[in-house]
Scaffold this active site. Structure first.
Site, PDB file in Angstrom:
ATOM      1  N   GLY A  45      23.264 -54.226  19.420  1.00  0.00           N
ATOM      2  CA  GLY A  45      24.111 -53.947  18.269  1.00  0.00           C
ATOM      3  C   GLY A  45      24.113 -55.144  17.338  1.00  0.00           C
ATOM      4  O   GLY A  45      23.902 -56.277  17.768  1.00  0.00           O
ATOM      5  N   GLN A  50      27.403 -60.558  10.931  1.00  0.00           N
ATOM      6  CA  GLN A  50      26.507 -61.424  11.713  1.00  0.00           C
ATOM      7  C   GLN A  50      25.273 -61.854  10.931  1.00  0.00           C
ATOM      8  O   GLN A  50      24.546 -62.741  11.360  1.00  0.00           O
ATOM      9  CB  GLN A  50      26.077 -60.724  12.998  1.00  0.00           C
ATOM     10  CG  GLN A  50      27.226 -60.542  13.983  1.00  0.00           C
ATOM     11  CD  GLN A  50      26.731 -59.887  15.244  1.00  0.00           C
ATOM     12  OE1 GLN A  50      26.617 -58.667  15.321  1.00  0.00           O
ATOM     13  NE2 GLN A  50      26.416 -60.693  16.236  1.00  0.00           N
ATOM     14  N   CYS A 105      26.944 -61.898  22.916  1.00  0.00           N
ATOM     15  CA  CYS A 105      26.910 -61.670  21.477  1.00  0.00           C
ATOM     16  C   CYS A 105      25.794 -62.503  20.864  1.00  0.00           C
ATOM     17  O   CYS A 105      25.630 -63.669  21.215  1.00  0.00           O
ATOM     18  CB  CYS A 105      28.264 -62.067  20.884  1.00  0.00           C
ATOM     19  SG  CYS A 105      28.358 -61.893  19.104  1.00  0.00           S
ATOM     20  N   LEU A 106      25.045 -61.906  19.941  1.00  0.00           N
ATOM     21  CA  LEU A 106      23.940 -62.626  19.301  1.00  0.00           C
ATOM     22  C   LEU A 106      24.417 -63.824  18.490  1.00  0.00           C
ATOM     23  O   LEU A 106      23.676 -64.785  18.297  1.00  0.00           O
ATOM     24  CB  LEU A 106      23.132 -61.671  18.407  1.00  0.00           C
ATOM     25  CG  LEU A 106      22.428 -60.511  19.129  1.00  0.00           C
ATOM     26  CD1 LEU A 106      21.715 -59.609  18.128  1.00  0.00           C
ATOM     27  CD2 LEU A 106      21.460 -61.029  20.183  1.00  0.00           C
ATOM     28  N   HIS A 147      32.653 -53.442  20.448  1.00  0.00           N
ATOM     29  CA  HIS A 147      32.230 -54.832  20.240  1.00  0.00           C
ATOM     30  C   HIS A 147      31.805 -55.042  18.776  1.00  0.00           C
ATOM     31  O   HIS A 147      32.218 -56.004  18.129  1.00  0.00           O
ATOM     32  CB  HIS A 147      31.068 -55.162  21.193  1.00  0.00           C
ATOM     33  CG  HIS A 147      30.545 -56.555  21.047  1.00  0.00           C
ATOM     34  ND1 HIS A 147      30.797 -57.550  21.959  1.00  0.00           N
ATOM     35  CD2 HIS A 147      29.777 -57.134  20.076  1.00  0.00           C
ATOM     36  CE1 HIS A 147      30.202 -58.676  21.553  1.00  0.00           C
ATOM     37  NE2 HIS A 147      29.575 -58.439  20.419  1.00  0.00           N
ATOM     38  N   GLU A 148      30.981 -54.125  18.262  1.00  0.00           N
ATOM     39  CA  GLU A 148      30.503 -54.259  16.875  1.00  0.00           C
ATOM     40  C   GLU A 148      31.635 -54.018  15.886  1.00  0.00           C
ATOM     41  O   GLU A 148      31.718 -54.679  14.848  1.00  0.00           O
ATOM     42  CB  GLU A 148      29.329 -53.298  16.600  1.00  0.00           C
ATOM     43  CG  GLU A 148      28.097 -53.549  17.453  1.00  0.00           C
ATOM     44  CD  GLU A 148      27.629 -55.006  17.452  1.00  0.00           C
ATOM     45  OE1 GLU A 148      27.722 -55.685  16.407  1.00  0.00           O
ATOM     46  OE2 GLU A 148      27.170 -55.477  18.507  1.00  0.00           O
ATOM     47  N   HIS A 151      33.589 -57.016  15.152  1.00  0.00           N
ATOM     48  CA  HIS A 151      32.950 -57.915  14.180  1.00  0.00           C
ATOM     49  C   HIS A 151      33.403 -57.623  12.753  1.00  0.00           C
ATOM     50  O   HIS A 151      33.627 -58.544  11.974  1.00  0.00           O
ATOM     51  CB  HIS A 151      31.422 -57.807  14.244  1.00  0.00           C
ATOM     52  CG  HIS A 151      30.803 -58.685  15.273  1.00  0.00           C
ATOM     53  ND1 HIS A 151      30.923 -60.059  15.261  1.00  0.00           N
ATOM     54  CD2 HIS A 151      30.035 -58.388  16.360  1.00  0.00           C
ATOM     55  CE1 HIS A 151      30.274 -60.567  16.288  1.00  0.00           C
ATOM     56  NE2 HIS A 151      29.730 -59.570  16.974  1.00  0.00           N
TER      57      HIS A 151
END
Length: 196
Positions: A45, A50, A105-106, A147-148, A151
């Site tokens: 995701g 991000q 997480c990226l 999760h996304e 963000h």
């Protein structure tokens, strides 16, 4: 085009993102770039903040989870080909039993922690063609969406950890924001200039 992923500590990750209009410039290109960026970093995701854009948009492809032998056949089936674009989403409700899963997480590479979330969500969103949906998701699909979604609300998974865990991770998080980590994808570090 592969875009740099914004690292922990960048103020854009703390902004509540704004809705985007139907005529948002080059939206199709942006979505394509987001998928390409996500795949390049082996993510499932990626949210617009991000990549530095405080807009309500995220992309998901949870197909990689479908290979997990610990999942039920129903879950594997649900995650196979689970590739979606969420524009201007609103989680209407979160229900079901809370369950814990190890998340990463990226924007926060090399840190994985157990996070507890509700099992079921009901979400309203638009797809890439601005068709409106109200859908229910459960299990890992719901978790990736939650999760996304966090963000675009300016929330990171580390915010959901205990104060002790947060204190233990403080040094690692500072190193990430300064770019003092080894990663194999493009990133933008908020404190890298100050660190030198």
């Amino acid at each position: 085009m592969i875009l740099p992923i914004v690292a922990y500590g960048d103020p854009v990750l703390r902004k509540v993102a704004k809705d985007i209009p139907k005529d948002y410039p080059k939206l199709d290109v942006l979505i394509e770039n987001m998928f390409e960026t996500m795949y390049n970093a082996y993510g499932v995701g990626l949210a617009a903040p991000q990549i530095g854009l405080p807009i309500r948009l995220f992309v998901i492809d949870a197909t990689a989870f479908a290979d997990d032998d610990e999942l039920s056949e129903k879950e594997k089936e649900q995650l196979t080909g689970f590739k979606k674009v969420f524009i201007n989403p609103t989680i209407i409700e979160e229900t079901g039993e809370e369950w814990t899963f190890n998340e990463g997480c990226l924007s926060i590479p090399d840190i994985r922690e157990d996070v507890t979330r509700n099992a079921i969500i009901k979400i309203e969103y638009y797809d890439a063609d601005f068709n409106k949906y109200i859908e229910e998701f459960d299990g890992l699909a719901a978790r990736v969406i939650q999760h996304e979604y966090d963000h675009i609300e300016g929330v990171l998974f580390t915010d959901k950890l205990s104060s002790l865990k947060k204190r233990l991770l403080k040094g690692k998080l500072t190193s990430i924001s300064k770019g003092k980590i080894k990663i194999d994808y493009k990133m933008r570090f908020p404190d890298a200039k100050k660190a030198r």
